[in-house]
Write an enzyme that holds these catalytic residues in place. Structure first.
Site, mmCIF file in Angstrom:
data_model
loop_
_atom_site.group_PDB
_atom_site.id
_atom_site.type_symbol
_atom_site.label_atom_id
_atom_site.label_comp_id
_atom_site.label_asym_id
_atom_site.label_seq_id
_atom_site.Cartn_x
_atom_site.Cartn_y
_atom_site.Cartn_z
ATOM 1 N N ASP A 1 6.275 -6.859 10.246
ATOM 2 C CA ASP A 1 6.304 -6.154 8.968
ATOM 3 C C ASP A 1 5.893 -7.136 7.862
ATOM 4 O O ASP A 1 4.926 -7.860 8.020
ATOM 5 C CB ASP A 1 7.685 -5.532 8.731
ATOM 6 C CG ASP A 1 7.618 -4.305 7.833
ATOM 7 O OD1 ASP A 1 6.838 -4.298 6.873
ATOM 8 O OD2 ASP A 1 8.369 -3.339 8.074
ATOM 9 N N GLU B 1 1.282 9.262 8.079
ATOM 10 C CA GLU B 1 1.901 9.538 9.382
ATOM 11 C C GLU B 1 1.098 8.793 10.440
ATOM 12 O O GLU B 1 0.131 9.322 10.973
ATOM 13 C CB GLU B 1 1.912 11.047 9.665
ATOM 14 C CG GLU B 1 2.636 11.884 8.619
ATOM 15 C CD GLU B 1 4.119 11.602 8.570
ATOM 16 O OE1 GLU B 1 4.676 11.147 9.593
ATOM 17 O OE2 GLU B 1 4.731 11.845 7.510
ATOM 18 N N ASN C 1 -0.029 -4.680 6.698
ATOM 19 C CA ASN C 1 1.306 -5.120 6.311
ATOM 20 C C ASN C 1 1.302 -6.513 5.703
ATOM 21 O O ASN C 1 0.381 -6.870 4.976
ATOM 22 C CB ASN C 1 2.268 -4.992 7.499
ATOM 23 C CG ASN C 1 3.543 -4.272 7.103
ATOM 24 O OD1 ASN C 1 4.148 -4.585 6.090
ATOM 25 N ND2 ASN C 1 3.931 -3.284 7.893
ATOM 26 N N ASN D 1 0.178 0.502 1.416
ATOM 27 C CA ASN D 1 1.403 -0.073 1.969
ATOM 28 C C ASN D 1 1.661 -1.407 1.257
ATOM 29 O O ASN D 1 1.769 -1.444 0.044
ATOM 30 C CB ASN D 1 1.301 -0.214 3.491
ATOM 31 C CG ASN D 1 2.649 -0.420 4.149
ATOM 32 O OD1 ASN D 1 3.621 0.236 3.769
ATOM 33 N ND2 ASN D 1 2.725 -1.291 5.129
#
Length: 296
Positions: A202, A123, A152, A105
Site C-alpha cells: 500500500d 472497483e 499506490n 488514489n
C-alpha cells in the site's frame, strides 16, 4: 521492533489514507477516500478537524500542503486546491475524463513542487488501466507511466535521484531514476519484492538513510526495507489489519504517522484488530523525509 503504537484518533475511517505532514503549520493532513473527507490532525491539541466534501465529490485519494497556503487534493479524477480561510475549492486539472469508472488514489509532491498522483478503477477487477500523472506548478498535467492496477505508495531517495512506486497488484516495489529538473522517470527496476502472502503493498514513505517504509494492507504493519539490497530491516505492528500509509512528522521528524482502513472487515477482524480505521503514531529512532509542498 518493540515500539508501541499510540492511537491518536479512533476514527474508524472506511479507507484512511494519504497522510502528509505540514511542517509550517505543524499539522497532519489525511483523508477517508470513499467518504470524501479531509482531516487536519493537530498534535498539540489532539484535535482532528474534519472537512466533508461528500456533497461535491465521490472520493478523495490524497492530500498535501501547498506552499501558498491551503492544500492540494485529488477528488475523483481531478486535482484541486482548498483554501481553509475562504473554504473555496479550485479545480486545477482533470484526467481520464472518458473513464468515469476511475479515480485518483495515492499522490505526493516532489521536491520541486510538482504533484504526482496515480489512478485506478473504483472497483478493481484485476486489469491494469491505471496511470501515474505529474502536474506542474502551472497546472499542466501529463502522464508518466501506464499499465498500473492500483497505483499506490510513492517516495523519493534523500538525493532525489530515485523515485519509488508501489502497485497493489504487484509484489514488486519499483524504483525509477528521477530527473528533478524535468520531473521525468526512467529505468524502471525492482527495488524489493514482498514474500508471498495475503498482505499487499500500500502506501510508503522514505527516511534520511534512504530506506523505504511500506504499509501492508491486511498485514497490520509497516515494514522498513533497504531498496538497494532488497533486504527487510524491520517490522512495526499496529492494532489495525488494513494499515494503509505511513508518513514522518513531528518536531524531530522521527514520528511515524500511520493511517488505516475499516472497510470490508469481518467480526473476527475487529476482535483481533480493535482499531481499524484509526490514525496511529509510533516514535522511531529514524528521521524521515519531509512531505514536500505543492509549488503552485
Amino acid at each position: 521492533m518493540s515500539e508501541v503504537p499510540e492511537i491518536l484518533v479512533d476514527q474508524k475511517a472506511l479507507t484512511g489514507e494519504g497522510p502528509s505532514w505540514d511542517n509550517l503549520q505543524k499539522v497532519l493532513y489525511w483523508v477517508d477516500i470513499p467518504r470524501a473527507h479531509i482531516f487536519v490532525y493537530h498534535p498539540a491539541s489532539r484535535l482532528n478537524q474534519r472537512i466533508d466534501f461528500g456533497s461535491q465529490f465521490e472520493t478523495i485519494g490524497t492530500v498535501a500542503p501547498c506552499a501558498s497556503g491551503g492544500v492540494i487534493f485529488a477528488p475523483d479524477r481531478k486535482i484541486a486546491h482548498y483554501n481553509f480561510s475562504t473554504k473555496q475549492v479550485t479545480i486545477l486539472a482533470e484526467v481520464e475524463t472518458d473513464k468515469p469508472e476511475h479515480r485518483f488514489n495515492d499522490g505526493k509532491c516532489d521536491p520541486r513542487g510538482r504533484f504526482l498522483a496515480g489512478t485506478m478503477r473504483k472497483e478493481p477487477d484485476g486489469s491494469y488501466p491505471g496511470a501515474l500523472y505529474s502536474m506542474e506548478k502551472d497546472g499542466k498535467a501529463r502522464k508518466l507511466l501506464d499499465g498500473l492496477g492500483i497505483s499506490n505508495g510513492m517516495g523519493w531517495s534523500p538525493d532525489y535521484r530515485s523515485f519509488y512506486l508501489a502497485d497493489s497488484y504487484s509484489r514488486d516495489i519499483w524504483a525509477f531514476d528521477y530527473d528533478l529538473e524535468t520531473g521525468n522517470i526512467a529505468h524502471q527496476r525492482v527495488a524489493f519484492t514482498l514474500p508471498e502472502g495475503d498482505a499487499v503493498a500500500d502506501g510508503l514513505t522514505t527516511d534520511l538513510d534512504g530506506m523505504v517504509w511500506l504499509a501492508l494492507w491486511d498485514g497490520a504493519c509497516i515494514q522498513r526495507w533497504d531498496p538497494r539490497t532488497g533486504e527487510r530491516l524491520g517490522t512495526y505492528t499496529f492494532p489495525a489489519k488494513r494499515t494503509s500509509c505511513p508518513v514522518f512528522g513531528g518536531a524531530e521528524m522521527n514520528e511515524l504517522y500511520v493511517t488505516s482502513a475499516a472497510v470490508g472487515l469481518s467480526e473476527a477482524d475487529w476482535q483481533a484488530y480493535p482499531h481499524n480505521g484509526a490514525l496511529m503514531r509510533v516514535r522511531t529512532q529514524f528521521k524521515g523525509m519531509p512531505s514536500f509542498a505543492f509549488g503552485g
